[in-house]
Motif scaffolding. Structure first.
Motif, short mmCIF file in Angstrom:
data_model
loop_
_atom_site.label_atom_id
_atom_site.label_comp_id
_atom_site.label_asym_id
_atom_site.label_seq_id
_atom_site.Cartn_x
_atom_site.Cartn_y
_atom_site.Cartn_z
N ALA A 181 0.83 -1.21 0.00
CA ALA A 181 0.00 0.00 0.00
C ALA A 181 0.87 1.26 0.00
N VAL A 182 1.98 1.21 0.72
CA VAL A 182 2.89 2.36 0.78
C VAL A 182 3.63 2.56 -0.55
N ALA A 183 4.03 1.46 -1.17
CA ALA A 183 4.94 1.54 -2.32
C ALA A 183 4.25 1.77 -3.65
N ILE A 184 2.94 1.59 -3.74
CA ILE A 184 2.28 1.65 -5.04
C ILE A 184 2.40 3.02 -5.68
N LYS A 185 2.43 4.07 -4.87
CA LYS A 185 2.56 5.42 -5.42
C LYS A 185 3.98 5.68 -5.92
N VAL A 186 4.95 4.98 -5.34
CA VAL A 186 6.36 5.24 -5.65
C VAL A 186 6.82 4.44 -6.86
N VAL A 187 6.65 3.12 -6.83
CA VAL A 187 7.16 2.28 -7.92
C VAL A 187 6.07 1.53 -8.67
N GLY A 188 4.83 1.54 -8.18
CA GLY A 188 3.75 0.88 -8.90
C GLY A 188 3.64 -0.60 -8.61
N ALA A 189 2.51 -1.17 -9.01
CA ALA A 189 2.20 -2.56 -8.68
C ALA A 189 3.17 -3.56 -9.31
#
Length: 263
Positions: A181-189
């Protein structure tokens, strides 16, 4: 200062790297890379559900990541090889998410930003959520560190000591869902799995103890994130993939020269 989008992007990338660092070590030690991919790919379905019900993106991603991780756990050990099961679930989750997004009516979705991240669009609210999630993951792993380590590296000793393997697996599942949930904005799914696996793989030949490996992983993840952000800004390339490229470059260097240097 936080009005500068590059400062927010840098803080977001470091927060994500810190969240992924201790968890990534356990992903590598337990050979859970596919498990991370299956959970991360389910994030796209969470995005679609959040948009459909006009809810917070991170809440939807967190919920679907938890459901996927729990589902994978419940289906394991039922006759299929674990890598086969995880491969099926990872691709199925991504396909269902893409179909769900395509069925949204009246909602414009920048699919590429959810697949590969959009760190330059991180807002102050996103930044607060990222660092809150990172603090929660790091705190959870630190709280359970010794039990998680024993259950991972010496299952027989863990059983003799009364440590529940299922409880520790649940802790990792929750931490993984929060990290996704934290990383999806940064590197994507599509690239979350890389952020979980590559930094600990870089740190592994350089570390003598699990604790040192976790600390090195945090540093390498942060370096990769900031280096990738700087390179993307300099060469006008997609930020998420550039971060992964920097991490992959560090992996190649340590794999080729790290072990030789330590001899």
């Amino acid at each position: 200062m936080l009005d500068d989008f590059l400062v927010r992007a840098g803080l977001a990338s470091v927060g994500t790297a810190l969240a992924a660092a201790p968890l990534g070590c356990f992903v590598v030690w337990r050979r859970m890379a596919y498990f991370g991919d299956a959970t991360a790919h389910a994030a796209l379905l969470g995005v679609a559900l959040s948009l459909a019900f006009q809810g917070p993106i991170m809440i939807g991603v967190l919920a679907t990541a938890l459901i996927m991780a729990t589902l994978v756990q419940s289906l394991s050990g039922r006759g299929l090889a674990e890598d086969t099961l995880l491969g099926v679930m990872a691709h199925a989750a991504l396909a269902v998410g893409l179909v769900a997004v395509s069925l949204l009516s009246g909602v414009r979705v920048d699919l590429m930003s959810y697949l590969f991240g959009d760190i330059l669009a991180v807002s102050k609210t996103d930044l607060a959520l990222i660092w809150t999630g990172a603090a929660a993951v790091v705190g959870l792993i630190l709280w359970r560190w010794q039990k998680l380590l024993t259950a991972t590296l010496n299952p027989d000793l863990a059983q003799a000591s009364g440590i529940s393997a299922k409880t520790e697996q649940l802790v990792l599942t929750v931490a993984l869902a929060v990290t996704v949930a934290v990383a999806i904005k940064v590197v994507g799914a599509l690239l979350i799995g890389a952020l979980l696996v590559i930094p600990p793989a870089v740190a592994r030949p350089l570390a003598r103890t699990p604790e040192v490996m976790a600390l090195l992983t945090a540093g390498i993840g942060s370096l990769s994130a900031l280096g990738g952000l700087g390179a993307a800004y300099q060469f006008d390339t997609p930020t998420g993939p550039t971060i992964v490229c920097v991490a992959a470059g560090l992996f190649i260097i340590t794999t080729l020269f790290g072990a030789r240097t330590l001899r």
